[in-house]
Design a protein around this motif. Sequence first.
Motif, PDB file in Angstrom:
ATOM      1  N   ARG A  35      18.439 -18.686  23.009  1.00 21.36           N
ATOM      2  CA  ARG A  35      18.868 -17.584  23.866  1.00 21.36           C
ATOM      3  C   ARG A  35      20.283 -17.163  23.472  1.00 21.36           C
ATOM      4  NH1 ARG A  35      18.773 -20.160  29.733  1.00 21.36           N
ATOM      5  NH2 ARG A  35      19.647 -18.127  30.248  1.00 21.36           N
ATOM      6  N   GLY A  36      20.577 -15.884  23.679  1.00 22.48           N
ATOM      7  CA  GLY A  36      21.930 -15.396  23.497  1.00 22.48           C
ATOM      8  C   GLY A  36      22.344 -15.039  22.093  1.00 22.48           C
ATOM      9  N   GLY A  37      21.427 -15.052  21.153  1.00 17.86           N
ATOM     10  CA  GLY A  37      21.762 -14.709  19.769  1.00 17.86           C
ATOM     11  C   GLY A  37      20.508 -14.632  18.938  1.00 17.86           C
ATOM     12  N   ALA A  38      20.682 -14.463  17.634  1.00 19.90           N
ATOM     13  CA  ALA A  38      19.536 -14.354  16.724  1.00 19.90           C
ATOM     14  C   ALA A  38      19.185 -15.715  16.135  1.00 19.90           C
ATOM     15  CB  ALA A  38      19.859 -13.366  15.606  1.00 19.90           C
ATOM     16  N   ILE A  39      17.972 -15.814  15.575  1.00 19.69           N
ATOM     17  CA  ILE A  39      17.538 -16.998  14.838  1.00 19.69           C
ATOM     18  C   ILE A  39      17.447 -16.619  13.370  1.00 19.69           C
ATOM     19  CG2 ILE A  39      15.676 -18.652  14.441  1.00 19.69           C
ATOM     20  CD1 ILE A  39      14.911 -18.396  17.356  1.00 19.69           C
ATOM     21  N   LEU A  40      18.127 -17.379  12.527  1.00 16.73           N
ATOM     22  CA  LEU A  40      18.129 -17.105  11.097  1.00 16.73           C
ATOM     23  C   LEU A  40      17.633 -18.317  10.336  1.00 16.73           C
ATOM     24  CD1 LEU A  40      18.885 -15.333   8.640  1.00 16.73           C
ATOM     25  CD2 LEU A  40      21.198 -16.299   8.775  1.00 16.73           C
ATOM     26  N   GLU A  41      16.674 -18.070   9.453  1.00 19.97           N
ATOM     27  CA  GLU A  41      16.144 -19.110   8.578  1.00 19.97           C
ATOM     28  C   GLU A  41      16.511 -18.779   7.140  1.00 19.97           C
ATOM     29  OE1 GLU A  41      11.811 -21.108   7.912  1.00 19.97           O
ATOM     30  OE2 GLU A  41      11.890 -18.934   7.615  1.00 19.97           O
ATOM     31  N   ILE A  42      17.098 -19.743   6.451  1.00 23.46           N
ATOM     32  CA  ILE A  42      17.415 -19.565   5.039  1.00 23.46           C
ATOM     33  C   ILE A  42      16.521 -20.508   4.242  1.00 23.46           C
ATOM     34  CG2 ILE A  42      19.190 -19.758   3.260  1.00 23.46           C
ATOM     35  CD1 ILE A  42      21.256 -19.205   5.434  1.00 23.46           C
ATOM     36  N   GLY A  43      15.572 -19.946   3.533  1.00 20.86           N
ATOM     37  CA  GLY A  43      14.603 -20.728   2.779  1.00 20.86           C
ATOM     38  C   GLY A  43      13.323 -20.910   3.562  1.00 20.86           C
ATOM     39  N   SER A  44      12.280 -20.214   3.158  1.00 21.49           N
ATOM     40  CA  SER A  44      11.012 -20.262   3.900  1.00 21.49           C
ATOM     41  C   SER A  44       9.844 -20.710   3.047  1.00 21.49           C
ATOM     42  CB  SER A  44      10.699 -18.878   4.486  1.00 21.49           C
ATOM     43  OG  SER A  44      10.608 -17.913   3.454  1.00 21.49           O
ATOM     44  N   TRP A  45       9.922 -20.470   1.746  1.00 23.96           N
ATOM     45  CA  TRP A  45       8.841 -20.712   0.784  1.00 23.96           C
ATOM     46  C   TRP A  45       7.552 -20.074   1.299  1.00 23.96           C
ATOM     47  CZ3 TRP A  45       5.328 -25.224  -0.734  1.00 23.96           C
ATOM     48  CH2 TRP A  45       4.863 -25.047  -2.050  1.00 23.96           C
ATOM     49  N   GLU A  46       6.544 -20.849   1.680  1.00 23.49           N
ATOM     50  CA  GLU A  46       5.275 -20.243   2.094  1.00 23.49           C
ATOM     51  C   GLU A  46       5.133 -20.138   3.613  1.00 23.49           C
ATOM     52  OE1 GLU A  46       2.040 -22.133   0.060  1.00 23.49           O
ATOM     53  OE2 GLU A  46       2.768 -21.525  -1.920  1.00 23.49           O
ATOM     54  N   GLY A  47       6.197 -20.452   4.342  1.00 25.94           N
ATOM     55  CA  GLY A  47       6.222 -20.127   5.764  1.00 25.94           C
ATOM     56  C   GLY A  47       5.865 -21.216   6.752  1.00 25.94           C
ATOM     57  N   LYS A  48       5.835 -22.465   6.335  1.00 20.26           N
ATOM     58  CA  LYS A  48       5.483 -23.534   7.274  1.00 20.26           C
ATOM     59  C   LYS A  48       6.518 -23.623   8.400  1.00 20.26           C
ATOM     60  CE  LYS A  48       3.703 -28.279   7.242  1.00 20.26           C
ATOM     61  NZ  LYS A  48       2.295 -28.052   6.943  1.00 20.26           N
ATOM     62  N   LEU A  88       5.831 -15.254  -1.907  1.00 14.22           N
ATOM     63  CA  LEU A  88       5.960 -14.150  -0.953  1.00 14.22           C
ATOM     64  C   LEU A  88       4.588 -13.722  -0.440  1.00 14.22           C
ATOM     65  CD1 LEU A  88       7.603 -12.076   0.568  1.00 14.22           C
ATOM     66  CD2 LEU A  88       7.534 -10.596  -1.464  1.00 14.22           C
ATOM     67  N   VAL A  89       3.598 -13.649  -1.327  1.00 14.90           N
ATOM     68  CA  VAL A  89       2.241 -13.285  -0.921  1.00 14.90           C
ATOM     69  C   VAL A  89       1.699 -14.318   0.056  1.00 14.90           C
ATOM     70  CG1 VAL A  89      -0.133 -12.982  -1.707  1.00 14.90           C
ATOM     71  CG2 VAL A  89       1.749 -11.982  -3.023  1.00 14.90           C
ATOM     72  N   ARG A  90       1.844 -15.587  -0.294  1.00 14.89           N
ATOM     73  CA  ARG A  90       1.357 -16.645   0.594  1.00 14.89           C
ATOM     74  C   ARG A  90       2.127 -16.669   1.914  1.00 14.89           C
ATOM     75  NH1 ARG A  90      -0.630 -22.156  -2.336  1.00 14.89           N
ATOM     76  NH2 ARG A  90      -2.172 -21.221  -3.710  1.00 14.89           N
ATOM     77  N   PHE A  91       3.405 -16.417   1.854  1.00 15.86           N
ATOM     78  CA  PHE A  91       4.223 -16.362   3.065  1.00 15.86           C
ATOM     79  C   PHE A  91       3.662 -15.331   4.047  1.00 15.86           C
ATOM     80  CE2 PHE A  91       7.778 -14.226   5.272  1.00 15.86           C
ATOM     81  CZ  PHE A  91       8.355 -15.293   5.944  1.00 15.86           C
ATOM     82  N   LYS A  92       3.401 -14.141   3.552  1.00 16.84           N
ATOM     83  CA  LYS A  92       2.876 -13.077   4.414  1.00 16.84           C
ATOM     84  C   LYS A  92       1.466 -13.397   4.905  1.00 16.84           C
ATOM     85  CE  LYS A  92       5.635  -9.318   2.436  1.00 16.84           C
ATOM     86  NZ  LYS A  92       5.602  -8.011   1.713  1.00 16.84           N
ATOM     87  N   GLU A  93       0.645 -13.947   4.020  1.00 14.79           N
ATOM     88  CA  GLU A  93      -0.719 -14.313   4.417  1.00 14.79           C
ATOM     89  C   GLU A  93      -0.712 -15.385   5.504  1.00 14.79           C
ATOM     90  OE1 GLU A  93      -2.515 -15.574   0.810  1.00 14.79           O
ATOM     91  OE2 GLU A  93      -3.107 -13.543   0.176  1.00 14.79           O
ATOM     92  N   ASN A  94       0.144 -16.374   5.341  1.00 16.84           N
ATOM     93  CA  ASN A  94       0.192 -17.475   6.306  1.00 16.84           C
ATOM     94  C   ASN A  94       0.663 -17.010   7.676  1.00 16.84           C
ATOM     95  OD1 ASN A  94      -0.725 -19.452   4.509  1.00 16.84           O
ATOM     96  ND2 ASN A  94       1.335 -19.847   3.724  1.00 16.84           N
ATOM     97  N   LEU A  95       1.681 -16.164   7.709  1.00 16.72           N
ATOM     98  CA  LEU A  95       2.151 -15.642   8.995  1.00 16.72           C
ATOM     99  C   LEU A  95       1.067 -14.813   9.674  1.00 16.72           C
ATOM    100  CD1 LEU A  95       4.905 -16.678   8.020  1.00 16.72           C
ATOM    101  CD2 LEU A  95       5.921 -14.540   8.848  1.00 16.72           C
ATOM    102  N   ALA A  96       0.336 -14.041   8.872  1.00 18.71           N
ATOM    103  CA  ALA A  96      -0.750 -13.223   9.424  1.00 18.71           C
ATOM    104  C   ALA A  96      -1.872 -14.103   9.959  1.00 18.71           C
ATOM    105  CB  ALA A  96      -1.273 -12.274   8.352  1.00 18.71           C
ATOM    106  N   ASN A  97      -2.204 -15.159   9.234  1.00 19.69           N
ATOM    107  CA  ASN A  97      -3.281 -16.052   9.664  1.00 19.69           C
ATOM    108  C   ASN A  97      -2.938 -16.774  10.971  1.00 19.69           C
ATOM    109  OD1 ASN A  97      -4.850 -15.398   7.447  1.00 19.69           O
ATOM    110  ND2 ASN A  97      -4.136 -17.120   6.214  1.00 19.69           N
ATOM    111  N   ILE A  98      -1.670 -17.090  11.151  1.00 20.90           N
ATOM    112  CA  ILE A  98      -1.250 -17.764  12.381  1.00 20.90           C
ATOM    113  C   ILE A  98      -1.072 -16.744  13.507  1.00 20.90           C
ATOM    114  CG2 ILE A  98       0.531 -19.261  13.408  1.00 20.90           C
ATOM    115  CD1 ILE A  98      -1.208 -20.585  11.266  1.00 20.90           C
ATOM    116  N   GLY A  99      -0.910 -15.471  13.144  1.00 17.24           N
ATOM    117  CA  GLY A  99      -0.760 -14.424  14.150  1.00 17.24           C
ATOM    118  C   GLY A  99       0.657 -14.201  14.622  1.00 17.24           C
ATOM    119  N   VAL A 100       1.639 -14.486  13.740  1.00 14.75           N
ATOM    120  CA  VAL A 100       3.040 -14.365  14.161  1.00 14.75           C
ATOM    121  C   VAL A 100       3.850 -13.413  13.279  1.00 14.75           C
ATOM    122  CG1 VAL A 100       3.137 -16.621  15.297  1.00 14.75           C
ATOM    123  CG2 VAL A 100       3.625 -16.445  12.834  1.00 14.75           C
ATOM    124  N   SER A 101       3.177 -12.604  12.487  1.00 10.96           N
ATOM    125  CA  SER A 101       3.899 -11.699  11.574  1.00 10.96           C
ATOM    126  C   SER A 101       4.887 -10.811  12.313  1.00 10.96           C
ATOM    127  CB  SER A 101       2.906 -10.824  10.804  1.00 10.96           C
ATOM    128  OG  SER A 101       2.055 -11.597  10.003  1.00 10.96           O
TER     129      SER A 101
END
Length: 238
Positions: A35-48, A88-101
């Motif tokens: 709460r109260g600010g943004a969430i930043l992730e540095i390094g995601s690879w395939e999005g786990k 990057l392709v897998r990252f986007k696919e994985n987020l879409a499959n989990i439903g959080v894109s």
Amino acid sequence: MFHMLPKEHPLIENIRGSLGDKEKEFLYEAARKARGGAILEIGSWEGKSTCYLATGLRDNPNSNKPEKIVSIDSHEDNATAWATRDSLVRFKENLANIGVSHFVNNIVGRSENVSWSKPLCFLWIDGDHGYKAAKLDGEKFGKYVIDGGIMAFHDATFGDVKQVVKELMFFSGNFAGCNFVESIVYGIKVSRKLTFVEKARICINYCELAFIDAVRNTLPQSLRNASKSFFKKVVPKF
């Protein structure tokens, strides 16, 4: 096993990436309480890790929670134990499959080239693990972590990143509650001076971390997995 994990946990487990059981819960809970600010992730690879953060944000009940997870990754050749294939392709696919894109805004690029000016309530650093790069990420983005916000590094109980967290967190005077969960090292940003008790507790936590790392480093490679299992039994947060 877990007190709090998303219902999509079994699906997220199919995503390639290295996260311990307590680390998954840490990420999910950090985003769920943000709460109260943004969430930043540095390094995601395939999005786990991104998926644990995004599901935590989705389940966050706070009215002033962050709008999205911002994830920075160059999606170039990643130094991992797995073969690289267009992360990057897998990252986007994985987020879409989990439903959080729609909970994630990804920025393709190297963190040192990304401009940032927003306050952060949670900063998750899991990018280049070299000393210079990890320290740059901590210094560049850590200054935007708000009072009471959390900065956390992955794979920080050993190697170059351990030295970075020692300098930027444990003994900087800028973070309270510095501690570790498996290989995650985290601290709570404070603008006030730390109390003697807080400093003592931080010192004890660092000594515990350093002792575990020293023991593992003295053992032959064949015994290191066994030592990890041992420490998991006797040190609950490991």
